[in-house]
Design an enzyme around this catalytic site. Structure first.
Site, mmCIF file in Angstrom:
data_model
loop_
_atom_site.group_PDB
_atom_site.id
_atom_site.type_symbol
_atom_site.label_atom_id
_atom_site.label_comp_id
_atom_site.label_asym_id
_atom_site.label_seq_id
_atom_site.Cartn_x
_atom_site.Cartn_y
_atom_site.Cartn_z
ATOM 1 N N LYS A 177 -1.272 7.435 -13.711
ATOM 2 C CA LYS A 177 -1.695 8.795 -13.380
ATOM 3 C C LYS A 177 -2.164 9.551 -14.613
ATOM 4 O O LYS A 177 -2.078 10.782 -14.670
ATOM 5 C CB LYS A 177 -0.557 9.574 -12.703
ATOM 6 C CG LYS A 177 -0.143 9.007 -11.368
ATOM 7 C CD LYS A 177 -1.210 9.230 -10.336
ATOM 8 C CE LYS A 177 -0.894 8.511 -9.054
ATOM 9 N NZ LYS A 177 -2.032 8.509 -8.143
ATOM 10 N N GLY A 178 -2.625 8.805 -15.587
ATOM 11 C CA GLY A 178 -3.099 9.469 -16.795
ATOM 12 C C GLY A 178 -4.590 9.753 -16.777
ATOM 13 O O GLY A 178 -5.134 10.245 -17.748
ATOM 14 N N GLY A 179 -5.258 9.445 -15.677
ATOM 15 C CA GLY A 179 -6.688 9.702 -15.576
ATOM 16 C C GLY A 179 -7.533 8.542 -16.068
ATOM 17 O O GLY A 179 -8.726 8.713 -16.356
ATOM 18 N N THR A 180 -6.981 7.365 -16.131
ATOM 19 C CA THR A 180 -7.742 6.221 -16.619
ATOM 20 C C THR A 180 -8.863 5.832 -15.661
ATOM 21 O O THR A 180 -9.924 5.401 -16.083
ATOM 22 C CB THR A 180 -6.809 5.023 -16.832
ATOM 23 O OG1 THR A 180 -6.022 4.843 -15.653
ATOM 24 C CG2 THR A 180 -5.879 5.256 -18.006
ATOM 25 N N ARG A 181 -8.625 5.980 -14.404
ATOM 26 C CA ARG A 181 -9.649 5.643 -13.410
ATOM 27 C C ARG A 181 -10.854 6.574 -13.565
ATOM 28 O O ARG A 181 -12.006 6.125 -13.532
ATOM 29 C CB ARG A 181 -9.046 5.744 -12.008
ATOM 30 C CG ARG A 181 -10.038 5.724 -10.877
ATOM 31 C CD ARG A 181 -10.854 4.480 -10.802
ATOM 32 N NE ARG A 181 -10.046 3.270 -10.669
ATOM 33 C CZ ARG A 181 -10.557 2.038 -10.599
ATOM 34 N NH1 ARG A 181 -11.863 1.870 -10.651
ATOM 35 N NH2 ARG A 181 -9.773 0.999 -10.487
HETATM 36 N N1 LIG Z 1 -10.049 15.093 -15.864
HETATM 37 C C1 LIG Z 1 -8.900 15.097 -15.199
HETATM 38 N N2 LIG Z 1 -8.069 16.136 -15.327
HETATM 39 C C2 LIG Z 1 -6.907 16.160 -14.674
HETATM 40 N N3 LIG Z 1 -6.494 15.203 -13.843
HETATM 41 C C3 LIG Z 1 -7.292 14.160 -13.681
HETATM 42 C C4 LIG Z 1 -8.528 14.049 -14.354
HETATM 43 N N4 LIG Z 1 -9.083 12.896 -13.979
HETATM 44 C C5 LIG Z 1 -8.239 12.306 -13.121
HETATM 45 N N5 LIG Z 1 -7.170 13.081 -12.940
HETATM 46 C C6 LIG Z 1 -6.028 12.800 -12.093
HETATM 47 O O1 LIG Z 1 -5.387 11.632 -12.579
HETATM 48 C C7 LIG Z 1 -4.767 10.992 -11.490
HETATM 49 C C8 LIG Z 1 -5.204 9.545 -11.463
HETATM 50 O O2 LIG Z 1 -4.884 8.955 -12.682
HETATM 51 P P1 LIG Z 1 -5.103 7.386 -12.863
HETATM 52 O O3 LIG Z 1 -6.516 7.032 -12.560
HETATM 53 O O4 LIG Z 1 -4.601 7.000 -14.201
HETATM 54 O O5 LIG Z 1 -4.199 6.818 -11.714
HETATM 55 S S1 LIG Z 1 -3.635 5.369 -11.639
HETATM 56 O O6 LIG Z 1 -2.348 5.413 -12.279
HETATM 57 O O7 LIG Z 1 -4.545 4.442 -12.293
HETATM 58 O O8 LIG Z 1 -3.536 5.087 -10.222
HETATM 59 C C9 LIG Z 1 -5.200 11.693 -10.244
HETATM 60 O O9 LIG Z 1 -4.171 12.567 -9.924
HETATM 61 P P2 LIG Z 1 -3.585 12.610 -8.447
HETATM 62 O O10 LIG Z 1 -4.707 13.104 -7.600
HETATM 63 O O11 LIG Z 1 -2.450 13.568 -8.544
HETATM 64 O O12 LIG Z 1 -3.158 11.220 -8.098
HETATM 65 C C10 LIG Z 1 -6.409 12.452 -10.691
HETATM 66 O O13 LIG Z 1 -6.616 13.581 -9.913
#
Ligand SMILES: Nc1ncnc2c1ncn2[C@@H]1O[C@H](COP(=O)(O)OS(=O)(=O)O)[C@@H](OP(=O)(O)O)[C@H]1O
Length: 215
Positions: A177-181
Site C-alpha cells: 500500500k505504498g503506491g508502488t502500483r
Molecule cells: N500518489 C498517491 N498518493 C496517495 N496514495 C496513493 C497514491 N498512489 C497510490 N496511492 C494509494 O496506494 C494504495 C496502493 O498502493 P500499492 O500499489 O502499493 O498497493 S499494493 O500493496 O501493491 O497492493 C492505494 O490505496 P488504497 O486505495 O487505500 O488501497 C492507492 O490509492
C-alpha cells in the site's frame, strides 16, 4: 384617595386588558393575512399552505424574507457550481483531452491535468490500453509468448514476439500500500518501458526459482 377604576373607562387600571388583547388579535390577523397574501402571490405547491409554525425560523413572520429563506421558492440552481466545489466541471484552463485516443495524449492528460472523478477511469484505461506491437510486457503476455515451462528455467531466453528476455534495469521496491502500483503504471506509460503486469515477488517468494525464471 382615588376612586377604583371602572372597567371600560379609558385610563382605568382594568381597561388595559381588553385593548391589549384586541391589539394582539389584530396583529395576529394581519400577520395571517400577510402570510396568506404572500403564499398566494409568490408561493406555489403544497408547501405554500404550511402553517407559519411549520416554517423554519428564517421564514417566520418578521424575519427578513428572501427567495432562499422560503422553502417553497427555492433559488434556481446555476448550471455551474462554485469553482472547486464538488461536481464542478474541470477548469477551462486545463489542457484539452486527447480526443483521438492516442497514448501520448491520454497519458499526458492523465499526468498533467486534474481529472474529475468520472474521468479517472476513462483516462487511465485510455492511457494504458496497449496494442500488441507495444514494447511493454505483462506476465500474461510473457507466458502466452513463451512455452508453459519457460519460467521454470532451462528454456530459451528469447521470445519470438518480444525479443530477448533481460533482467530488469530498475526495480520498484515498496511496502504494501505504498503506491508502488501507481508508480509502475506511471512509468509504464512511456513507450520504451517494458514492465511486468503483476508483481513477480522474486526476492521474497520466488528467489529459489533462479534468474532464468526472473527474466
Ligand atoms: N500518489 C498517491 N498518493 C496517495 N496514495 C496513493 C497514491 N498512489 C497510490 N496511492 C494509494 O496506494 C494504495 C496502493 O498502493 P500499492 O500499489 O502499493 O498497493 S499494493 O500493496 O501493491 O497492493 C492505494 O490505496 P488504497 O486505495 O487505500 O488501497 C492507492 O490509492
Amino acid at each position: 384617595m382615588s376612586p377604583p377604576a371602572q372597567p371600560g373607562v379609558p385610563g382605568g387600571r382594568g381597561s388595559k386588558g381588553p385593548p391589549a388583547r384586541k391589539l394582539l388579535c389584530m396583529c395576529s390577523l394581519s400577520l395571517c393575512l400577510t402570510y396568506l397574501c404572500y403564499s398566494l402571490m409568490g408561493g406555489t405547491g403544497p408547501a405554500a399552505l404550511r402553517s407559519p409554525a411549520a416554517l423554519p425560523a428564517s421564514a417566520a413572520p418578521g424575519a427578513p424574507r428572501s427567495p432562499t429563506a422560503f422553502p417553497v421558492t427555492a433559488a434556481p440552481r446555476s448550471p455551474a457550481g462554485p469553482p472547486g466545489g464538488p461536481g464542478a466541471p474541470a477548469p477551462s484552463a486545463a489542457p484539452p483531452r486527447a480526443s483521438n485516443g492516442s497514448r501520448e495524449g491520454a497519458a499526458g492528460a492523465w499526468l498533467r491535468t486534474p481529472l474529475a472523478p468520472g474521468e479517472v477511469i476513462a483516462a487511465q484505461s485510455g492511457a494504458f490500453e496497449r496494442d500488441p506491437q507495444e514494447s511493454s510486457t505483462t506476465d500474461e503476455e510473457l507466458s502466452r509468448a513463451g512455452s508453459p515451462g519457460s519460467r521454470g528455467g532451462g528454456g530459451s531466453s528469447t521470445t519470438p514476439d518480444y525479443g530477448e528476455k533481460r533482467l530488469p534495469q530498475a526495480l520498484i521496491i515498496g511496502v504494501k500500500k505504498g503506491g508502488t502500483r501507481a508508480l509502475l503504471e506511471a512509468i509504464r506509460a512511456h513507450p520504451d518501458v517494458r514492465a511486468v503486469g503483476t508483481e513477480p515477488h522474486f526476492f521474497d517468494r520466488n528467489y529459489e526459482k533462479g534468474l532464468e525464471w526472473y527474466r
